[in-house]
Design a protein around this motif. Sequence first.
Motif, short mmCIF file in Angstrom:
data_model
loop_
_atom_site.label_atom_id
_atom_site.label_comp_id
_atom_site.label_asym_id
_atom_site.label_seq_id
_atom_site.Cartn_x
_atom_site.Cartn_y
_atom_site.Cartn_z
N ASP A 227 0.94 -1.22 -0.06
CA ASP A 227 -0.12 0.01 0.16
C ASP A 227 0.88 1.38 -0.16
N ASP A 228 2.04 1.04 0.55
CA ASP A 228 2.97 2.31 0.76
C ASP A 228 3.25 2.97 -0.86
N PHE A 229 3.21 1.95 -1.79
CA PHE A 229 3.59 2.42 -3.20
C PHE A 229 2.44 3.13 -4.16
N TYR A 230 1.22 2.93 -3.71
CA TYR A 230 0.08 3.38 -4.63
C TYR A 230 0.24 4.85 -4.90
N GLU A 231 0.63 5.89 -4.03
CA GLU A 231 0.77 6.99 -4.33
C GLU A 231 1.83 7.40 -5.55
N PHE A 232 2.99 6.51 -5.50
CA PHE A 232 3.93 6.77 -6.40
C PHE A 232 3.52 6.13 -7.70
N VAL A 233 2.93 4.96 -7.68
CA VAL A 233 2.42 4.49 -9.28
C VAL A 233 1.34 5.31 -9.80
N ALA A 234 0.47 6.10 -8.84
CA ALA A 234 -0.29 7.18 -9.48
C ALA A 234 0.26 8.18 -10.14
N ILE A 235 1.52 8.69 -9.50
CA ILE A 235 2.15 9.92 -10.01
C ILE A 235 2.77 9.36 -11.30
N ALA A 236 3.57 8.04 -11.37
CA ALA A 236 3.88 7.71 -12.59
C ALA A 236 3.16 7.45 -13.80
N THR A 237 2.29 6.93 -13.41
CA THR A 237 0.94 6.49 -14.46
C THR A 237 0.37 7.86 -15.03
N VAL A 238 0.23 8.95 -14.23
CA VAL A 238 -0.27 10.02 -14.87
C VAL A 238 0.63 10.78 -15.67
N CYS A 239 2.04 10.75 -15.11
CA CYS A 239 3.08 11.47 -15.77
C CYS A 239 3.67 10.83 -17.06
N ASP A 240 3.28 9.42 -17.10
CA ASP A 240 3.85 8.72 -18.21
C ASP A 240 2.74 8.65 -19.57
N VAL A 241 1.66 9.43 -19.04
CA VAL A 241 0.48 9.68 -20.16
C VAL A 241 -0.03 8.35 -20.63
N VAL A 242 -0.16 7.45 -19.79
CA VAL A 242 -0.67 6.22 -20.42
C VAL A 242 -2.31 6.41 -20.23
N ASP A 243 -3.14 5.63 -20.84
CA ASP A 243 -4.65 5.81 -20.67
C ASP A 243 -5.14 5.45 -19.20
N LEU A 244 -5.92 6.27 -18.82
CA LEU A 244 -6.45 6.14 -17.36
C LEU A 244 -7.65 5.26 -17.30
N VAL A 245 -7.48 4.18 -17.60
CA VAL A 245 -8.60 2.96 -17.94
C VAL A 245 -8.32 1.78 -17.32
#
Length: 587
Positions: A227-245
């Motif tokens: 659970d400690d990593f969710y916030e970091f995965v969220a940052i990377a996912t948004v910044c790598d501009v992959v589809d938010l689906v």
Amino acid sequence: MEKWILKNPKNDFEKMSEALGVSPLLCRIMVNRGISDYDTARRFISSDIADLYDARGMKDLEKGVNIITDKIKKGCKIRIIGDYDVDGVVSTFILYRALARCGAEVDYAIPHRIFDGYGINNSIIDKAKEDNVDTIITCDNGIAATEQIKYAKAAGLTVVVTDHHEVPFVETENNERLHILPEADAVIDIKRADCGYPFKLLCGAGVAFKFVQVLYSEMEVPVNECDDFYEFVAIATVCDVVDLVGENRILVKKGLSVIGQTKNIGLKALMKQTGIFGKEIGVYHLGFIIGPCINASGRLDWAEKGLKMLLSDNDREAELLALELHNLNTERKDMTLAGVEETVATIEGSSLKQDKILVVYKPDIHESIAGIIAGKIREKYNVPTFIITDAESGVKGSGRSIEEYNMFEGLLKCKELLNRFGGHPMAAGLSLDREKLELLRKQLNETATLTEEDLIPKVYIDARILLSHINLRVAEELSLLEPYGKGNSKPLFAEKGITVTRAAVLGSGRKILKLRLLASPGKYIDAIYFGNICDFDNYISEKYGARELTSLYTGQTSLVKLDIIFNIDINEYNGYRNVQLVMQYYR
């Protein structure tokens, strides 16, 4: 002028609405995004962590985890090789923290953007061998490093690849594509043709997170520590501009729910430095505030500074690093603004603006911001754009495209002119000899099949809606679609012939236009506009005359009617919540 296109999907929205317990309008928007079956729609609305797929379904993931657990137990030295963008830094952070938690003797190396270039290289491998490293694990890179990994294996190193990029290929004489996997001990990449993992759009940090889930299970670390990593995965996912689906939507939504209470000293310091700590954090904050600061160190300095901030356990050190990253990002923004202005001047003062593919040579632009500038120029002219700048050897550049042009395929047609290239349909990078630059520009334009119609900006409207039907309940229900991003854009609505009864300019910088719109007899709704107010005023003056514009701003009876495209938002002020439109386009 943009072309307005109303989406008109076919579906029984009333039946879907009844089955899901949401409005037909919400169902229409989901179908517009390709979500038409009820189970997928339910998961989209709920976005629960329980809906994540089993990481063990990823090809070679268990094999890679077994290799790493064996190396940990034997006390072998492990080195993580990341990348210099946000996704690479966060992937490295996740793997480093997780391996250290499992008792590994582990360190990391991130290539320097200018001196090393992207991904693992022979000098990094030589340094690993010199440092008695036994095993290399890559993240957010490695899938294309065929020769480098062969070199590492010949040097006696164990190599585990974790990546999310496309698998490289060669074309046969029959134009068939033969995909080439590196000869690593384990190759974990969701884009492998033989990988049965059902979701193919994870970023590098998403793949690293999946790896850690299984690693923790095998090393008997409590699974809730992931659970400690969710916030970091969220940052990377948004910044790598992959589809938010799919899984990306679930991971980002979970990350946003916990980032406000982050325990990470470095992330907290950065949020304080940028003035967002204590606020409700959304996708915008990840993609336009936090991410760019982490990215700035990789663009203008060395990405390890961003990583050290995230790994810091000292408040003062974290504060100093956060300040440095914030200052670097400010410098990057200033450089970008100047670069865009210079590039526009070059285009306007030449025959380049006649091209369907822009190839602009700006030797003095810092190569790290070439892609950002290409994106800004693409937005202005709505044509695929490459910004080329001087490099240590020859020239190199970055490109950004439009939906109608596959940039990677375009470069494939010119591959004999290029030293190196890679990328995706919407973005690419390349290097070549300076004397071949004009040939590249001509060949890209000659081989492009873009029509004049393709180059007209398109605005896709989710639904036409009467203003009288818009209320707080509608706005609140739309929040079920959040978080918004690539692949799940904020819904756009439209209506024709709207009477505008009043206009006002607001804000300390007087950059916000507020319009009062007639929704129905005696009922009004407010709309705000963040675009160019001078252009709006000139448009109204040309269409209706200067007197009508004056009437609009003084609240007198106005004849002004507009068609508008807008978002539906909620305005919260002094404890009151009101529905508000955000106008995006008008005519």
